[in-house]
Design a protein around this motif. Structure first.
Motif, short mmCIF file in Angstrom:
data_model
loop_
_atom_site.label_atom_id
_atom_site.label_comp_id
_atom_site.label_asym_id
_atom_site.label_seq_id
_atom_site.Cartn_x
_atom_site.Cartn_y
_atom_site.Cartn_z
N ILE A 1 -3.15 1.18 -4.64
CA ILE A 1 -2.77 2.59 -4.82
C ILE A 1 -3.80 3.43 -4.09
O ILE A 1 -4.93 3.61 -4.56
CB ILE A 1 -2.70 2.97 -6.32
CG1 ILE A 1 -1.59 2.16 -7.01
CG2 ILE A 1 -2.42 4.45 -6.48
CD1 ILE A 1 -2.06 0.98 -7.77
N THR A 2 -3.43 3.95 -2.92
CA THR A 2 -4.38 4.65 -2.06
C THR A 2 -4.46 6.15 -2.34
O THR A 2 -5.27 6.85 -1.75
CB THR A 2 -4.01 4.43 -0.58
OG1 THR A 2 -2.64 4.84 -0.38
CG2 THR A 2 -4.13 2.96 -0.20
N TYR B 1 -6.39 18.98 -3.59
CA TYR B 1 -6.13 18.97 -5.03
C TYR B 1 -6.33 17.58 -5.62
O TYR B 1 -6.57 17.43 -6.81
CB TYR B 1 -4.71 19.42 -5.33
CG TYR B 1 -4.38 20.83 -4.86
CD1 TYR B 1 -5.35 21.69 -4.35
CD2 TYR B 1 -3.06 21.30 -4.91
CE1 TYR B 1 -5.03 22.97 -3.93
CE2 TYR B 1 -2.74 22.57 -4.49
CZ TYR B 1 -3.72 23.40 -3.99
OH TYR B 1 -3.39 24.67 -3.56
N ARG B 2 -6.18 16.54 -4.78
CA ARG B 2 -6.37 15.17 -5.25
C ARG B 2 -6.30 14.22 -4.06
O ARG B 2 -5.56 14.45 -3.12
CB ARG B 2 -5.28 14.78 -6.26
CG ARG B 2 -5.50 13.43 -6.92
CD ARG B 2 -4.52 13.16 -8.06
NE ARG B 2 -5.02 12.07 -8.88
CZ ARG B 2 -4.94 12.01 -10.19
NH1 ARG B 2 -4.38 13.00 -10.85
NH2 ARG B 2 -5.40 10.97 -10.86
N GLU B 3 -7.09 13.16 -4.10
CA GLU B 3 -7.09 12.15 -3.04
C GLU B 3 -7.19 10.76 -3.68
O GLU B 3 -7.46 10.63 -4.87
CB GLU B 3 -8.28 12.35 -2.09
CG GLU B 3 -8.27 13.65 -1.32
CD GLU B 3 -7.25 13.66 -0.20
OE1 GLU B 3 -7.02 12.59 0.42
OE2 GLU B 3 -6.67 14.74 0.06
N GLY B 4 -6.98 9.73 -2.84
CA GLY B 4 -7.38 8.38 -3.24
C GLY B 4 -8.88 8.36 -3.09
O GLY B 4 -9.64 8.50 -4.05
N THR B 5 -9.34 8.21 -1.88
CA THR B 5 -10.68 8.61 -1.42
C THR B 5 -10.48 9.02 0.02
O THR B 5 -9.97 8.23 0.82
CB THR B 5 -11.70 7.47 -1.53
OG1 THR B 5 -11.94 7.18 -2.92
CG2 THR B 5 -13.03 7.88 -0.91
N SER B 6 -10.82 10.23 0.36
CA SER B 6 -10.51 10.77 1.68
C SER B 6 -11.23 10.02 2.79
O SER B 6 -12.46 9.96 2.80
CB SER B 6 -10.87 12.25 1.74
OG SER B 6 -10.82 12.71 3.08
N CYS C 1 0.84 -1.20 0.00
CA CYS C 1 0.00 0.00 0.00
C CYS C 1 0.87 1.24 0.00
O CYS C 1 1.76 1.36 0.85
CB CYS C 1 -0.90 0.02 1.23
SG CYS C 1 -1.80 -1.52 1.53
N ALA C 2 0.65 2.18 -0.90
CA ALA C 2 1.39 3.44 -1.06
C ALA C 2 2.64 3.23 -1.91
O ALA C 2 3.09 2.11 -2.14
CB ALA C 2 1.72 4.08 0.27
N ILE C 3 3.21 4.35 -2.36
CA ILE C 3 4.18 4.30 -3.46
C ILE C 3 5.44 3.50 -3.14
O ILE C 3 5.83 2.61 -3.90
CB ILE C 3 4.54 5.73 -3.95
CG1 ILE C 3 5.54 5.66 -5.11
CG2 ILE C 3 5.03 6.61 -2.82
CD1 ILE C 3 5.72 6.97 -5.85
N LYS C 4 6.12 3.75 -2.02
CA LYS C 4 7.38 3.05 -1.78
C LYS C 4 7.18 1.55 -1.54
O LYS C 4 7.93 0.74 -2.11
CB LYS C 4 8.15 3.71 -0.63
CG LYS C 4 8.79 5.03 -1.05
CD LYS C 4 9.86 5.49 -0.08
CE LYS C 4 10.53 6.75 -0.59
NZ LYS C 4 11.63 7.20 0.28
#
Length: 374
Positions: A114-115, A279-284, A90-93
């Motif tokens: 991809i959250t 400006y952008r979210e996965g889903t808040s 979960c998440a980029i790294k």
């Protein structure tokens, strides 16, 4: 017994956001392991629930070639040691280093969640630093996601963007309704009569903090009874919001800043309207929690922000980065209390229909390939 390793960069998410999924996997007969940076409260929760924790040093926001190479090696060694049949990142790294590490280690089921896309995809000013980060992030995502068994997104916009950019290759992709919300924990609270606004977010520019502060000043100039609350912690991200600007807004009475709050239910209950000009979210998650507690929402017409909102039904959408329309939306809900109360009821209804954590977990279990019923 099937063994799964869940790898995250934000340790607190293991209990708050992924906890329901971890316990459901465990109940389905999986041996559940979690790898993340150390957080004492989270480690305690995992231990109490029989989930095995593995400390994983990780700089969540920094780009550090040596540190990231070391992270990739540590991930490979840990995965090879544990010999899981399933890895969920979960998440980029965790995704860009964990998925290739799992492939090399021989893990047959490699899932990427991809959250949200964060700073690497959301700098509106397209600075040179951002362009470099974006280019690197796209290369890393493209390489890792081609090695994934599945890729799962939390909104359609992120999925469509990754397809358009060619980052998925032939990897099957899914979309789930965010991380869901625990409707039993986040119960409906009476709607306060006073116009009190709340924003919960890490202190980042791309969360729309400047717009929130600017709109608060505009609203207070014409509706002096309005109150604006802010909850959230500082963040080492390159898009971090200057503390000096926040301190100035507190000093002049524009907002009331509460810092990080462990249990947000109290601050949501005290608010009449929830605001997230991101400006952008996965889903808040905070938007879903506010909806579950019966709050009208003002947020941006942006990926991951607009998904839970039916404009005019449970909230209002405003343009990204626009202070005046945000202030106008706030004034609209101050001046139309019946509209706000109707939206509040609809928010809970939508949360029940689409974002119940039990439904989202069931969908994730299906994607992971869990055969036993919940």
């Amino acid at each position: 017994m099937i063994r799964i390793v869940v790898i995250v960069s934000e340790p607190t998410s293991l209990a708050t956001t992924r906890g329901h999924l971890l316990l459901a996997l465990q109940a389905a007969g999986y041996e559940v392991h979690a790898a993340a940076p150390v957080d004492a409260t989270t480690v305690r929760w995992l231990t109490e629930n029989g989930i095995r924790f593995h400390p994983l040093p990780m700089e969540r926001a920094a780009i550090a070639p040596f540190g990231d190479t070391l992270l990739a090696f540590r991930l490979y060694m840990k995965i090879r040691e544990l010999k899981p049949q399933v890895v969920l990142t979960c998440a980029i790294k965790p995704i860009v280093y964990g998925i290739p590490a799992a492939l090399i280690a021989g893990v047959s089921r490699r899932h990427a969640l991809i959250t949200g896309l964060g700073y690497a995809f959301t700098d509106r000013h397209k600075s040179l630093r951002w362009r470099m980060v974006n280019a690197v992030a796209r290369l890393l995502y493209a390489a890792s996601l081609r090695a994934a068994t599945t890729a799962t997104f939390q909104n359609e916009d992120d999925h469509d963007d990754f397809r358009r950019l060619g980052l998925l290759g032939l990897t099957p992709a899914n979309v789930v309704n965010g991380s869901g919300v625990d409707l039993d924990r986040f119960k409906v609270a009476p709607l306060p009569e006073k116009p009190r606004f709340l924003m919960i977010a890490r202190l980042l520019r791309d969360k729309g903090l400047a717009e929130y502060l600017g709109a608060a000043r505009l609203v207070k100039a014409v509706r002096s009874e309005a109150r604006f609350d802010l909850v959230g912690d500082e963040d080492p991200n390159p898009a971090g919001f200057p503390v000096s600007e926040l301190e100035a807004a507190v000093k002049d009475g524009t907002i009331h800043y509460h810092g990080p709050v462990e249990d947000v239910r109290r601050v949501i209950a005290d608010a009449r309207i929830y605001v997230l000009p991101s400006y952008r979210e996965g889903t808040s998650r905070s938007v879903l929690e506010a909806m579950a507690m019966g709050r009208p929402i003002i947020t941006t017409d942006a990926p991951g922000c607009r998904a839970p909102i039916v404009p005019g039904v449970n909230g209002l959408l405003v343009p990204v980065g626009a202070t005046t329309p945000l202030a106008e939306a706030m004034i609209q809900l101050i001046d139309n209390p019946d509209e706000a109360e109707c939206m509040a009821k609809n928010s809970r209804s939508i949360a029940e229909q689409r974002y119940d954590i039990k439904k989202v977990t069931a969908h994730m279990m299906e994607i992971i390939g869990v055969e036993r019923p919940l």
